[in-house]
Motif scaffolding. Structure first.
Motif, PDB file in Angstrom:
ATOM      1  N   GLU A   1       0.822  -1.205   0.000  1.00  0.00           N
ATOM      2  CA  GLU A   1       0.000   0.000   0.000  1.00  0.00           C
ATOM      3  C   GLU A   1       0.857   1.256   0.000  1.00  0.00           C
ATOM      4  OE1 GLU A   1      -0.267  -2.602   1.863  1.00  0.00           O
ATOM      5  OE2 GLU A   1      -2.327  -3.159   2.346  1.00  0.00           O
ATOM      6  N   ASN A   2       1.907   1.243   0.818  1.00  0.00           N
ATOM      7  CA  ASN A   2       2.786   2.417   0.879  1.00  0.00           C
ATOM      8  C   ASN A   2       3.474   2.663  -0.447  1.00  0.00           C
ATOM      9  OD1 ASN A   2       2.143   2.796   3.566  1.00  0.00           O
ATOM     10  ND2 ASN A   2       3.919   1.687   4.333  1.00  0.00           N
ATOM     11  N   LYS A   3       3.939   1.589  -1.088  1.00  0.00           N
ATOM     12  CA  LYS A   3       4.658   1.755  -2.347  1.00  0.00           C
ATOM     13  C   LYS A   3       3.747   2.307  -3.436  1.00  0.00           C
ATOM     14  CE  LYS A   3       8.598   0.098  -0.883  1.00  0.00           C
ATOM     15  NZ  LYS A   3       9.775   0.969  -0.746  1.00  0.00           N
ATOM     16  N   ILE A   4       2.525   1.791  -3.509  1.00  0.00           N
ATOM     17  CA  ILE A   4       1.589   2.289  -4.516  1.00  0.00           C
ATOM     18  C   ILE A   4       1.266   3.760  -4.256  1.00  0.00           C
ATOM     19  CG2 ILE A   4      -0.761   2.071  -5.413  1.00  0.00           C
ATOM     20  CD1 ILE A   4      -0.516  -0.951  -4.831  1.00  0.00           C
ATOM     21  N   ALA A   5       1.064   4.100  -2.985  1.00  0.00           N
ATOM     22  CA  ALA A   5       0.777   5.499  -2.648  1.00  0.00           C
ATOM     23  C   ALA A   5       1.938   6.402  -3.014  1.00  0.00           C
ATOM     24  CB  ALA A   5       0.456   5.613  -1.159  1.00  0.00           C
ATOM     25  N   PHE A   6       3.163   5.924  -2.804  1.00  0.00           N
ATOM     26  CA  PHE A   6       4.320   6.749  -3.126  1.00  0.00           C
ATOM     27  C   PHE A   6       4.559   6.837  -4.631  1.00  0.00           C
ATOM     28  CE2 PHE A   6       5.846   5.581   1.300  1.00  0.00           C
ATOM     29  CZ  PHE A   6       5.401   6.787   1.826  1.00  0.00           C
ATOM     30  N   ILE A   7       4.205   5.775  -5.368  1.00  0.00           N
ATOM     31  CA  ILE A   7       4.262   5.862  -6.832  1.00  0.00           C
ATOM     32  C   ILE A   7       3.322   6.957  -7.312  1.00  0.00           C
ATOM     33  CG2 ILE A   7       3.617   4.661  -8.963  1.00  0.00           C
ATOM     34  CD1 ILE A   7       4.621   2.091  -7.698  1.00  0.00           C
ATOM     35  N   ARG A   8       2.135   6.983  -6.748  1.00  0.00           N
ATOM     36  CA  ARG A   8       1.169   8.009  -7.132  1.00  0.00           C
ATOM     37  C   ARG A   8       1.678   9.404  -6.755  1.00  0.00           C
ATOM     38  NH1 ARG A   8      -3.364  10.696  -5.132  1.00  0.00           N
ATOM     39  NH2 ARG A   8      -4.983  11.041  -6.709  1.00  0.00           N
ATOM     40  N   GLN A   9       2.292   9.499  -5.576  1.00  0.00           N
ATOM     41  CA  GLN A   9       2.840  10.786  -5.150  1.00  0.00           C
ATOM     42  C   GLN A   9       3.928  11.259  -6.109  1.00  0.00           C
ATOM     43  OE1 GLN A   9       5.235  10.780  -1.524  1.00  0.00           O
ATOM     44  NE2 GLN A   9       4.195  12.645  -0.849  1.00  0.00           N
ATOM     45  N   HIS A  10       4.785  10.339  -6.527  1.00  0.00           N
ATOM     46  CA  HIS A  10       5.834  10.703  -7.475  1.00  0.00           C
ATOM     47  C   HIS A  10       5.237  11.077  -8.832  1.00  0.00           C
ATOM     48  CE1 HIS A  10       9.724  10.899  -9.321  1.00  0.00           C
ATOM     49  NE2 HIS A  10       9.409   9.970 -10.197  1.00  0.00           N
ATOM     50  N   ALA A  11       4.198  10.368  -9.249  1.00  0.00           N
ATOM     51  CA  ALA A  11       3.543  10.690 -10.523  1.00  0.00           C
ATOM     52  C   ALA A  11       2.944  12.093 -10.483  1.00  0.00           C
ATOM     53  CB  ALA A  11       2.463   9.651 -10.822  1.00  0.00           C
ATOM     54  N   ILE A  12       2.396  12.481  -9.342  1.00  0.00           N
ATOM     55  CA  ILE A  12       1.861  13.846  -9.210  1.00  0.00           C
ATOM     56  C   ILE A  12       2.971  14.866  -9.372  1.00  0.00           C
ATOM     57  CG2 ILE A  12       0.839  15.470  -7.562  1.00  0.00           C
ATOM     58  CD1 ILE A  12      -0.795  13.110  -6.460  1.00  0.00           C
ATOM     59  N   ARG A  13       4.126  14.590  -8.764  1.00  0.00           N
ATOM     60  CA  ARG A  13       5.267  15.507  -8.896  1.00  0.00           C
ATOM     61  C   ARG A  13       5.735  15.591 -10.345  1.00  0.00           C
ATOM     62  NH1 ARG A  13       8.095  12.979  -3.885  1.00  0.00           N
ATOM     63  NH2 ARG A  13       7.429  14.313  -2.176  1.00  0.00           N
ATOM     64  N   VAL A  14       5.792  14.442 -11.012  1.00  0.00           N
ATOM     65  CA  VAL A  14       6.230  14.432 -12.411  1.00  0.00           C
ATOM     66  C   VAL A  14       5.252  15.218 -13.275  1.00  0.00           C
ATOM     67  CG1 VAL A  14       6.585  12.941 -14.415  1.00  0.00           C
ATOM     68  CG2 VAL A  14       7.516  12.272 -12.202  1.00  0.00           C
ATOM     69  N   ARG A  15       3.961  15.035 -13.026  1.00  0.00           N
ATOM     70  CA  ARG A  15       2.950  15.766 -13.802  1.00  0.00           C
ATOM     71  C   ARG A  15       3.105  17.268 -13.623  1.00  0.00           C
ATOM     72  NH1 ARG A  15      -2.342  17.591 -12.177  1.00  0.00           N
ATOM     73  NH2 ARG A  15      -3.681  17.946 -13.994  1.00  0.00           N
ATOM     74  N   ILE A  16       3.265  17.718 -12.377  1.00  0.00           N
ATOM     75  CA  ILE A  16       3.426  19.155 -12.123  1.00  0.00           C
ATOM     76  C   ILE A  16       4.709  19.672 -12.756  1.00  0.00           C
ATOM     77  CG2 ILE A  16       3.825  20.854 -10.295  1.00  0.00           C
ATOM     78  CD1 ILE A  16       1.926  19.244  -8.544  1.00  0.00           C
ATOM     79  N   HIS A  17       5.766  18.874 -12.654  1.00  0.00           N
ATOM     80  CA  HIS A  17       7.037  19.277 -13.267  1.00  0.00           C
ATOM     81  C   HIS A  17       6.898  19.413 -14.782  1.00  0.00           C
ATOM     82  CE1 HIS A  17      11.262  19.503 -14.185  1.00  0.00           C
ATOM     83  NE2 HIS A  17      11.238  18.354 -14.841  1.00  0.00           N
ATOM     84  N   ALA A  18       6.208  18.470 -15.418  1.00  0.00           N
ATOM     85  CA  ALA A  18       6.007  18.537 -16.867  1.00  0.00           C
ATOM     86  C   ALA A  18       5.195  19.771 -17.246  1.00  0.00           C
ATOM     87  CB  ALA A  18       5.304  17.270 -17.352  1.00  0.00           C
ATOM     88  N   LEU A  19       4.162  20.084 -16.474  1.00  0.00           N
ATOM     89  CA  LEU A  19       3.342  21.267 -16.751  1.00  0.00           C
ATOM     90  C   LEU A  19       4.152  22.553 -16.590  1.00  0.00           C
ATOM     91  CD1 LEU A  19       0.037  20.205 -14.942  1.00  0.00           C
ATOM     92  CD2 LEU A  19       0.371  20.450 -17.414  1.00  0.00           C
ATOM     93  N   LEU A  20       5.017  22.586 -15.578  1.00  0.00           N
ATOM     94  CA  LEU A  20       5.829  23.784 -15.352  1.00  0.00           C
ATOM     95  C   LEU A  20       6.851  23.977 -16.469  1.00  0.00           C
ATOM     96  CD1 LEU A  20       6.426  23.614 -11.491  1.00  0.00           C
ATOM     97  CD2 LEU A  20       5.298  25.467 -12.742  1.00  0.00           C
ATOM     98  N   VAL A  21       7.539  22.903 -16.844  1.00  0.00           N
ATOM     99  CA  VAL A  21       8.517  23.027 -17.932  1.00  0.00           C
ATOM    100  C   VAL A  21       7.820  23.443 -19.224  1.00  0.00           C
ATOM    101  CG1 VAL A  21      10.141  21.734 -19.369  1.00  0.00           C
ATOM    102  CG2 VAL A  21      10.136  21.386 -16.894  1.00  0.00           C
TER     103      VAL A  21
END
Length: 424
Positions: A278-298
Motif C-alpha cells: 500500500e505504501n509503495k503504490i501510494a508513493f508511486i502516485r505521489q511521485h507521478a503527481i510531482r512528475v505531472r506538475i514538473h512537466a506542466l511547469l517546464v
C-alpha cells in the motif's frame, strides 16, 4: 533475562511473520526529475537510524539482529565510532561490500550514490547476512551527528547524502540518549531535512535504564522541549523509551514499561513491512503527481520563452528574465488553474534556475508535441494513472486483505528464527 515468556513469544511472532512482496515499489525522491532505477523500484522497505554520536544506534541494530557479542556485530563504543554509512541487507552468507562495488552494481538500489563522489563511496559499506528479518527489511546505520564538526571536514556532502537516504526511508529512527539532548546546528539541519516526513519519524530515547523513574520523566520532558521547535506538527511523533541492547535492565527502573515499549517498537516495524504494498503504490502516485506538475511547469516555461522571443531578442537574456522572476510571467499561477493541482505541491521556484542551468530550455518540446495518434499523449497517461489506475490497484489490494492473523502468522511458516534470549 529482560524478556521472557509472553514477551519472547510475542517478539518471535513479530519477527517471523511472512513477508508479502508486490514485486514493484518506489522511492520518494526529493526532486520530480530524479530518475528511478530498477533497483530502487524493487527495493525492500528501508529503516534509517539517525542521531547524535554514541547514543546506541549501532547497538540497537546489533540487538535487533542478534549480533551482539558475535564476530559480526557492528563496532560500538563510548566515543564516536561509526564513521561510515553502513547498509545491512540480506544475503546467502555473511560478507562485506565496498561502497564502490555497491555503486557500480546497477541491480542494487544504491548505485545513484555514485554522484556524491569517491570520497563518500569510501565511507559507504554494505554488509550481507542470512537473517530472517533482513529478508523483509534493510537497515542503514549512519555516522553520528557531531555538532562541532563542519560538513566540509567529512570530505563529502554529508547533508545531501542524509537527504538521499531520508527520501528513500520507510521508517526513520532518530535516536537520543539522556546525556545528549542538546540541539545544535547539524541536528537542526537534520530535522529541517525531515520536514514533510513526520509520519515516518520515530523518536528513540535509548539507555533509559540509566535513570531512576523520576529523572527519566524529567529527561522525557526535556527531550520534547528541545524538539518542539524542530517538529512543527499538530500530532507529536511517537517516542519509544527503553534500552535497546541485550543486557538486563538496571535494578529499580521501569522494567515493565521498557518491555512494553520494545514490543510496541517491533509491532511498529512490522506494520511498516506489512503495509509495504500500500505504501509503495501510494508513493508511486505521489511521485507521478510531482512528475505531472514538473512537466506542466517546464511546458509553461517553454511556451513563455517562445512567446517572448523575437527576431532581434537575445535568447539568454529573455530566458534569464523568465527564470529570475517567474511570477511576472504567471508561470506558477497558470499551473494552479489546471485540474487537481495543489499550491502545496508546487516545487521551489529556485530549483528551476538550477534545473535549466543543467538542461537548456531549447532541448525541450511542448507537451502537445509529445502526442501521437496511436500512442496518445504522455501527460494523459500520467493523469489516468493518478486518477484511476493506481487508486484502483490500491483498492484491489485492500479488498483482498483478510481480518485477523493469516495461517502463517497463526502457526508459523517455513524456518523459524532462532530465539534471542537476553543475557543476565
Amino acid at each position: 533475562m529482560k524478556l521472557c515468556g509472553l514477551h519472547q513469544r510475542k517478539k518471535q511472532q513479530i519477527l517471523q511473520r511472512p513477508y508479502r512482496s508486490c514485486g514493484r515499489s518506489t522511492t520518494r525522491p526529493s526532486s520530480p526529475w530524479n530518475r528511478l532505477i530498477d533497483g530502487e523500484i524493487t527495493s525492500k522497505p528501508m529503516v534509517l537510524f539517525l542521531g547524535p554520536w554514541s547514543v546506541g544506534k549501532s547497538s540497537m541494530i546489533n540487538y535487533l539482529l542478534g549480533l551482539s557479542d558475535s564476530p559480526y556485530q557492528l563496532y560500538t563504543g563510548a566515543e564516536p565510532t561509526t564513521s561510515e554509512f553502513t547498509v545491512i541487507t540480506h544475503g546467502e552468507k555473511i560478507r562485506s561490500i565496498e561502497g564502490i562495488v555497491m555503486a557500480a552494481d546497477s541491480s542494487r538500489s544504491f548505485s545513484p550514490l555514485e554522484k556524491f563522489g569517491q570520497n563518500f563511496l569510501e565511507k559507504l559499506i554494505g554488509i550481507e547476512m542470512p537473517h530472517k528479518l533482513l529478508e523483509r527489511v534493510t537497515f542503514v546505520d549512519t555516522p553520528g551527528i557531531i555538532e562541532n564538526r563542519k560538513q566540509q571536514e567529512r570530505g563529502y556532502p554529508f547533508n545531501d547524502v542524509c537527504q538521499w537516504f531520508i527520501d528513500r526511508a520507510d521508517l526513520i529512527f532518530v535516536v537520543f540518549d539522556p546525556t545528549k539532548l542538546d540541539v545544535g546546528l547539524e541536528l537542526e539541519m537534520l530535522f529541517r531535512q525531515l520536514k514533510g516526513r513526520e509520519s515516518q519519524i520515530r523518536i528513540i530515547l535509548n539507555k533509559a535504564d540509566n535513570l531512576a523513574t523520576q529523572d527519566l520523566m524529567r529527561v522525557y520532558g526535556a527531550l520534547f522541549w528541545s524538539l518542539a521547535p524542530l517538529i512543527n506538527v499538530t500530532e507529536p511523533p511517537r517516542v519509544y523509551v527503553s534500552s535497546f541492547w541485550p543486557y538486563d535492565y538496571a535494578p529499580d527502573t521501569s522494567r515493565e514499561l521498557f518491555k512494553r515499549e520494545e514490543i510496541s517498537l517491533l509491532e511498529d516495524l512490522n506494520q511498516v513491512i506489512e503495509n509495504r504494498m500500500e505504501n509503495k503504490i501510494a508513493f508511486i502516485r505521489q511521485h507521478a503527481i510531482r512528475v505531472r506538475i514538473h512537466a506542466l511547469l517546464v511546458d509553461r516555461y517553454v511556451q513563455t520563452f517562445k512567446e517572448k522571443m523575437s527576431f532581434f531578442s537575445d535568447p539568454e537574456l529573455v530566458f534569464q528574465e523568465i527564470v529570475d522572476d517567474p511570477d511576472k510571467f504567471y508561470i506558477f499561477k497558470s499551473i494552479l488553474a489546471k485540474t487537481n493541482v495543489s499550491k502545496f505541491d508546487l516545487p521551489n521556484r529556485d530549483a528551476y534556475r538550477d534545473f535549466f542551468g543543467i538542461n537548456p530550455i531549447t532541448n525541450f518540446k511542448p507537451l502537445s508535441a509529445q502526442c501521437s495518434y496511436i500512442g496518445g499523449c504522455l501527460l494523459e497517461k500520467i493523469e489516468k494513472a493518478i486518477t484511476n489506475e493506481l487508486p484502483a490497484l490500491l483498492s484491489s489490494i485492500n479488498s483482498g486483505k483478510q481480518p485477523g492473523l493469516s495461517s502463517c502468522e497463526a502457526t508459523g511458516c517455513g524456518e523459524k528464527p532462532k530465539n534471542r534470549y537476553r543475557k543476565n
